[in-house]
Design an enzyme around this catalytic site. Structure first.
Site, PDB file in Angstrom:
ATOM      1  N   THR A  44       0.815  -1.213   0.000  1.00 21.67           N
ATOM      2  CA  THR A  44       0.000   0.000   0.000  1.00 21.67           C
ATOM      3  C   THR A  44       0.851   1.266   0.000  1.00 21.67           C
ATOM      4  O   THR A  44       1.841   1.374   0.717  1.00 21.67           O
ATOM      5  CB  THR A  44      -0.921   0.016   1.236  1.00 21.67           C
ATOM      6  OG1 THR A  44      -1.737  -1.150   1.219  1.00 21.67           O
ATOM      7  CG2 THR A  44      -1.811   1.248   1.227  1.00 21.67           C
ATOM      8  N   ARG A  68     -25.716 -11.183  33.795  1.00 23.37           N
ATOM      9  CA  ARG A  68     -26.250  -9.841  34.028  1.00 23.37           C
ATOM     10  C   ARG A  68     -27.746  -9.895  34.311  1.00 23.37           C
ATOM     11  O   ARG A  68     -28.518 -10.494  33.559  1.00 23.37           O
ATOM     12  CB  ARG A  68     -25.990  -8.987  32.791  1.00 23.37           C
ATOM     13  CG  ARG A  68     -26.653  -7.625  32.799  1.00 23.37           C
ATOM     14  CD  ARG A  68     -25.995  -6.691  33.777  1.00 23.37           C
ATOM     15  NE  ARG A  68     -26.418  -5.320  33.538  1.00 23.37           N
ATOM     16  CZ  ARG A  68     -26.701  -4.452  34.478  1.00 23.37           C
ATOM     17  NH1 ARG A  68     -26.609  -4.810  35.756  1.00 23.37           N
ATOM     18  NH2 ARG A  68     -27.046  -3.224  34.180  1.00 23.37           N
ATOM     19  N   GLN A 105     -23.808  -4.000  22.226  1.00 21.74           N
ATOM     20  CA  GLN A 105     -25.130  -3.560  22.664  1.00 21.74           C
ATOM     21  C   GLN A 105     -25.637  -4.396  23.836  1.00 21.74           C
ATOM     22  O   GLN A 105     -26.219  -3.870  24.795  1.00 21.74           O
ATOM     23  CB  GLN A 105     -26.122  -3.642  21.498  1.00 21.74           C
ATOM     24  CG  GLN A 105     -27.456  -2.962  21.747  1.00 21.74           C
ATOM     25  CD  GLN A 105     -27.332  -1.444  21.769  1.00 21.74           C
ATOM     26  OE1 GLN A 105     -26.332  -0.896  21.332  1.00 21.74           O
ATOM     27  NE2 GLN A 105     -28.342  -0.776  22.293  1.00 21.74           N
ATOM     28  N   PRO A 164       0.760   5.830  -0.251  1.00 23.37           N
ATOM     29  CA  PRO A 164      -0.078   6.968   0.136  1.00 23.37           C
ATOM     30  C   PRO A 164      -1.161   7.299  -0.890  1.00 23.37           C
ATOM     31  O   PRO A 164      -2.230   7.788  -0.540  1.00 23.37           O
ATOM     32  CB  PRO A 164       0.931   8.112   0.275  1.00 23.37           C
ATOM     33  CG  PRO A 164       2.205   7.427   0.665  1.00 23.37           C
ATOM     34  CD  PRO A 164       2.194   6.139  -0.110  1.00 23.37           C
ATOM     35  N   GLY A 177     -23.918  -3.435  26.879  1.00 17.77           N
ATOM     36  CA  GLY A 177     -24.307  -2.112  27.348  1.00 17.77           C
ATOM     37  C   GLY A 177     -23.098  -1.255  27.687  1.00 17.77           C
ATOM     38  O   GLY A 177     -22.098  -1.252  26.971  1.00 17.77           O
ATOM     39  N   GLN A 193     -36.683 -12.025  25.532  1.00 14.35           N
ATOM     40  CA  GLN A 193     -36.806 -12.591  24.193  1.00 14.35           C
ATOM     41  C   GLN A 193     -35.975 -11.831  23.169  1.00 14.35           C
ATOM     42  O   GLN A 193     -35.328 -12.438  22.293  1.00 14.35           O
ATOM     43  CB  GLN A 193     -38.270 -12.595  23.753  1.00 14.35           C
ATOM     44  CG  GLN A 193     -38.490 -13.286  22.402  1.00 14.35           C
ATOM     45  CD  GLN A 193     -39.932 -13.203  21.940  1.00 14.35           C
ATOM     46  OE1 GLN A 193     -40.439 -12.124  21.661  1.00 14.35           O
ATOM     47  NE2 GLN A 193     -40.607 -14.350  21.868  1.00 14.35           N
ATOM     48  N   GLU A 222      -4.501 -14.931   1.655  1.00 11.78           N
ATOM     49  CA  GLU A 222      -4.641 -13.781   2.543  1.00 11.78           C
ATOM     50  C   GLU A 222      -6.115 -13.512   2.844  1.00 11.78           C
ATOM     51  O   GLU A 222      -6.496 -13.272   3.994  1.00 11.78           O
ATOM     52  CB  GLU A 222      -4.011 -12.534   1.913  1.00 11.78           C
ATOM     53  CG  GLU A 222      -4.107 -11.308   2.820  1.00 11.78           C
ATOM     54  CD  GLU A 222      -3.493 -10.062   2.200  1.00 11.78           C
ATOM     55  OE1 GLU A 222      -3.492  -9.017   2.873  1.00 11.78           O
ATOM     56  OE2 GLU A 222      -3.028 -10.131   1.045  1.00 11.78           O
ATOM     57  N   GLY A 224      -6.662  -6.700   2.679  1.00 12.69           N
ATOM     58  CA  GLY A 224      -6.769  -7.843   1.775  1.00 12.69           C
ATOM     59  C   GLY A 224      -7.735  -7.628   0.630  1.00 12.69           C
ATOM     60  O   GLY A 224      -8.149  -8.576  -0.038  1.00 12.69           O
TER      61      GLY A 224
END
Length: 384
Positions: free
Chosen positions: A128, A269, A341, A130, A344, A280, A243, A368
């Protein structure tokens, strides 16, 4: 039922890597994340443990095995509490050595491959620049022949292990425009005119050092040419399948680890007097996370097995790798988001493991071959 992934030898490999990860990696990972690099000693320790060179032929100093074995190492490290950042740094030779090995150059293999697989030296891959990433055919770093040397001028960026590396397998332009003018040179870090800037600060992969490289009239012995002059593009392309499959394995392994962590947390928790997992909406999230992970794992493992039996230049195998990577990327990005999530506020804390997986996962859809680039390649391979 025993499969290619559950033979006695591979179960033993998984167990050994798991034990090593729990003992030598997990206790130190927070420190390495803060320091921005892995200690060089870890390479030697992994080599001594017998898995640094898994997937590399014993004839070149490796530990033997194939891509299934390498995938098991990846799965085990992540599942035991390691990270893809550790994998990127500890196993950078997985992208820096194959081109040298494929060239069949015994001198380069002795000087660079063997000591790296022994954990004595570190190599990186310089592609890679710039001005561009996935567009390998548009490389601008130039190497001009001057008697028995090449004189290299240019720059590379986002180079994994570029700070610690002793050498860089570097993509350079030795000919005209396009893929036909691309070559590979092994450039030693201590060469005059070779400057390293880093480590760069990143969103994730904090324990994996990343650098910018600058070449100003760097003289590289012509004997460090990998393969034929102007024949480097083919060597680079041949390694993209492995790769991309390696990154796909990292993705589904991370997704599975994140799912497992979320399940464990949801059981422990309590909210409003009941375990979180009794809700649910949480159970449905967990089922969806598991489903996406299982699909990505099945597709990737199938592609890994096909790649071992076939050719990495076979369009159908290239397509398998592309679809597997993009499927696994989609899975892990969804899963780590849902896992945070479920955790929390604790999921947002740097002290939680899920925070690290969330940050680390984002790079897999970029490295890759970016997801968009691979989708376009898939369309061409499918004739769309």
């Amino acid at each position: 039922m025993t499969t290619a992934w559950t033979t006695p030898e591979r179960i033993a490999l998984r167990d050994a890597v798991t034990a090593f990860t729990q003992d030598q990696i997990v206790p130190h990972l927070p420190t390495w994340e803060d320091e921005g690099r892995l200690p060089r000693e870890l390479h030697a320790q992994a080599a001594k443990a017998g898995f640094l060179g898994v997937g590399f032929d014993e004839a070149v100093g490796g530990d033997g095995g194939d891509l299934v074995d390498g995938s098991i190492v990846t799965e085990a490290i992540v599942q035991a509490g390691g990270s893809t950042g550790v994998l990127a740094s500890l196993f950078t030779h997985g992208i820096s050595l194959p081109h040298i090995i494929d060239s069949g150059n015994a001198d380069l293999i002795d000087r660079y491959v063997r000591p790296t697989l022994a954990g004595e030296t570190i190599g990186s891959l310089g592609v890679t620049e710039p001005g561009g990433g996935s567009d390998v055919a548009n490389i601008r770093t130039k190497a001009v022949r001057d008697d028995d040397h090449y004189v290299v001028n240019g720059a590379k960026t986002f180079i994994t292990s570029g700070v610690r590396a002793d050498f860089v397998t570097t993509v350079v332009r030795t000919g005209g425009e396009g893929y036909g003018g691309i070559s590979l040179l092994v450039i030693d870090k201590d060469a005059p005119g070779f400057t390293v800037t880093g480590p760069l600060r990143k969103m994730g992969w904090h324990c994996s050092d990343t650098a910018e490289l600058s070449f100003e009239d760097v003289r590289v012995p012509a004997e460090n040419l990998v393969g034929e002059e102007n024949g480097g593009f083919v060597l680079v392309m041949q390694q993209f399948v492995n790769e991309r499959l390696g990154l796909a394995v990292q993705a589904y392994a991370t997704a599975q680890r994140a799912t497992d962590l979320a399940v464990e947390y949801a059981r422990q928790r309590e909210t409003f007097g009941k375990p979180l997992i009794t809700r649910q909406v949480i159970r449905h999230k967990l089922v969806d996370m598991q489903r996406r992970t299982a699909a990505a794992r099945a597709l990737t493992r199938q592609a890994v097995e096909r790649s071992i039996d076939g050719s990495t230049t076979d369009p159908s195998i290239i397509l398998d790798a592309v679809l597997a990577k993009n499927t696994a990327v989609e899975a892990v990005e969804h899963v780590v988001t849902e896992a945070v999530q479920i955790f929390g506020g604790m999921g947002y804390m740097r002290e939680s493991e899920i925070d690290r997986h969330y940050r680390d996962a984002r790079i897999i859809g970029i490295g890759g071959g970016a997801t968009e680039v691979l989708n376009d390649l898939a369309a061409k391979l499918l004739g769309y």
